[in-house]
Motif scaffolding. Structure first.
Motif, PDB file in Angstrom:
ATOM      1  N   ALA A   1      41.779  49.608  61.019  1.00  0.00           N
ATOM      2  CA  ALA A   1      40.320  49.652  61.160  1.00  0.00           C
ATOM      3  C   ALA A   1      39.774  48.285  61.553  1.00  0.00           C
ATOM      4  CB  ALA A   1      39.677  50.129  59.864  1.00  0.00           C
ATOM      5  N   ALA A   2      40.282  47.229  60.929  1.00  0.00           N
ATOM      6  CA  ALA A   2      39.800  45.879  61.242  1.00  0.00           C
ATOM      7  C   ALA A   2      40.107  45.524  62.694  1.00  0.00           C
ATOM      8  CB  ALA A   2      40.440  44.858  60.297  1.00  0.00           C
ATOM      9  N   TYR A   3      41.314  45.835  63.162  1.00  0.00           N
ATOM     10  CA  TYR A   3      41.694  45.528  64.540  1.00  0.00           C
ATOM     11  C   TYR A   3      40.779  46.273  65.513  1.00  0.00           C
ATOM     12  CZ  TYR A   3      44.327  45.382  68.895  1.00  0.00           C
ATOM     13  OH  TYR A   3      44.675  45.216  70.210  1.00  0.00           O
TER      14      TYR A   3
ATOM     15  N   ALA B   1      52.575  32.911  57.292  1.00  0.00           N
ATOM     16  CA  ALA B   1      52.970  33.629  58.507  1.00  0.00           C
ATOM     17  C   ALA B   1      52.967  35.122  58.189  1.00  0.00           C
ATOM     18  CB  ALA B   1      54.356  33.189  58.964  1.00  0.00           C
ATOM     19  N   PRO B   2      52.029  35.862  58.731  1.00  0.00           N
ATOM     20  CA  PRO B   2      51.943  37.282  58.414  1.00  0.00           C
ATOM     21  C   PRO B   2      53.224  38.020  58.781  1.00  0.00           C
ATOM     22  CG  PRO B   2      50.039  36.566  59.693  1.00  0.00           C
ATOM     23  CD  PRO B   2      51.016  35.433  59.651  1.00  0.00           C
ATOM     24  N   LEU B   3      53.586  38.954  57.935  1.00  0.00           N
ATOM     25  CA  LEU B   3      54.771  39.753  58.170  1.00  0.00           C
ATOM     26  C   LEU B   3      54.474  40.962  59.044  1.00  0.00           C
ATOM     27  CD1 LEU B   3      56.164  39.687  54.527  1.00  0.00           C
ATOM     28  CD2 LEU B   3      56.828  38.240  56.442  1.00  0.00           C
TER      29      LEU B   3
ATOM     30  N   ASP C   1      45.573  40.650  57.999  1.00  0.00           N
ATOM     31  CA  ASP C   1      46.757  39.952  58.487  1.00  0.00           C
ATOM     32  C   ASP C   1      47.020  40.291  59.945  1.00  0.00           C
ATOM     33  OD1 ASP C   1      47.246  38.726  56.050  1.00  0.00           O
ATOM     34  OD2 ASP C   1      48.731  40.208  55.411  1.00  0.00           O
ATOM     35  N   LEU C   2      46.819  41.551  60.313  1.00  0.00           N
ATOM     36  CA  LEU C   2      47.087  41.974  61.683  1.00  0.00           C
ATOM     37  C   LEU C   2      46.174  41.258  62.677  1.00  0.00           C
ATOM     38  CD1 LEU C   2      48.449  43.737  63.820  1.00  0.00           C
ATOM     39  CD2 LEU C   2      46.770  45.528  63.271  1.00  0.00           C
ATOM     40  N   VAL C   3      44.886  41.255  62.426  1.00  0.00           N
ATOM     41  CA  VAL C   3      43.944  40.607  63.349  1.00  0.00           C
ATOM     42  C   VAL C   3      44.255  39.127  63.460  1.00  0.00           C
ATOM     43  CG1 VAL C   3      41.522  40.049  63.808  1.00  0.00           C
ATOM     44  CG2 VAL C   3      42.146  42.342  63.021  1.00  0.00           C
ATOM     45  N   ARG C   4      44.496  38.474  62.338  1.00  0.00           N
ATOM     46  CA  ARG C   4      44.818  37.039  62.384  1.00  0.00           C
ATOM     47  C   ARG C   4      46.109  36.790  63.149  1.00  0.00           C
ATOM     48  NH1 ARG C   4      43.400  37.503  57.019  1.00  0.00           N
ATOM     49  NH2 ARG C   4      45.550  37.085  56.391  1.00  0.00           N
ATOM     50  N   ALA C   5      47.107  37.654  62.978  1.00  0.00           N
ATOM     51  CA  ALA C   5      48.375  37.500  63.699  1.00  0.00           C
ATOM     52  C   ALA C   5      48.190  37.709  65.197  1.00  0.00           C
ATOM     53  CB  ALA C   5      49.415  38.477  63.153  1.00  0.00           C
ATOM     54  N   VAL C   6      47.352  38.662  65.583  1.00  0.00           N
ATOM     55  CA  VAL C   6      47.090  38.902  67.002  1.00  0.00           C
ATOM     56  C   VAL C   6      46.385  37.691  67.606  1.00  0.00           C
ATOM     57  CG1 VAL C   6      45.746  40.293  68.639  1.00  0.00           C
ATOM     58  CG2 VAL C   6      47.118  41.417  66.875  1.00  0.00           C
ATOM     59  N   VAL C   7      45.389  37.165  66.922  1.00  0.00           N
ATOM     60  CA  VAL C   7      44.682  35.982  67.436  1.00  0.00           C
ATOM     61  C   VAL C   7      45.653  34.807  67.557  1.00  0.00           C
ATOM     62  CG1 VAL C   7      42.843  34.300  67.002  1.00  0.00           C
ATOM     63  CG2 VAL C   7      42.442  36.725  66.548  1.00  0.00           C
TER      64      VAL C   7
END
Length: 167
Positions: free
Chosen positions: A124-126, A17-19, A74-80
């Protein structure tokens, strides 16, 4: 580090679970999780020299959103994950989704939030992922002469990229 039920670490060194979500306010998180859908709808909307799009374009956009699950961010995966976990099932009001000026303002706001709170690589990834959603929609249905994006689509993508701080 969190562990799976079997006691083994998650594959590829990813956290279960991304923080990343803890650093955003509810309004900031809503902005980040709603922006991909807003971009998809705006990219699929006809107007200002942009062609009518059909189901294939929408499916290409949904596929691009889902592709975020495989990003090394982690951010992109958490948003998805948040997008797919929503229970309301209802889309945002159409005017919120398709107004280009409002969309570009939202993109700039997201860039500011990311600059303040996100790791530069996640930011940048997002931003690249959101841009890729629009690009896949615009290129899903070839235009006249088999072109993958009309001049109006290219202008749209350029404006979007500029608002996302990519160009």
């Amino acid at each position: 580090m969190s562990h799976s039920v079997a006691g083994e670490p998650p594959s590829a060194g990813r956290r279960a679970a991304p923080l990343t979500t803890a650093v955003y306010s509810a309004a900031e998180w809503d902005l980040l999780t709603s922006l991909p859908a807003r971009v998809l709808v705006a990219a699929a909307a006809p107007g200002a020299g942009r062609p009518e799009r059909g189901v294939l374009a929408g499916l290409a956009g949904l596929d691009a959103v889902a592709a975020g699950r495989g990003f090394d961010s982690d951010l992109v995966r958490a948003v998805v994950a948040a997008i797919y976990a929503r229970h309301d099932g209802g889309p945002a009001p159409a005017e919120r989704l398709t107004d280009l000026v409002d969309l570009l303002v939202a993109c700039r706001a997201a860039v500011r939030v990311l600059a303040q709170r996100a790791d530069p690589a996640d930011s940048a990834a997002y931003r690249q992922w959101v841009q890729s959603v629009a690009a896949r929609v615009c290129r899903a249905v070839p235009g006249p002469g088999g072109r993958l994006a009309s001049p109006a689509d290219r202008r749209f993508l350029d404006r979007l990229g500029g608002a996302l701080g990519l160009g």
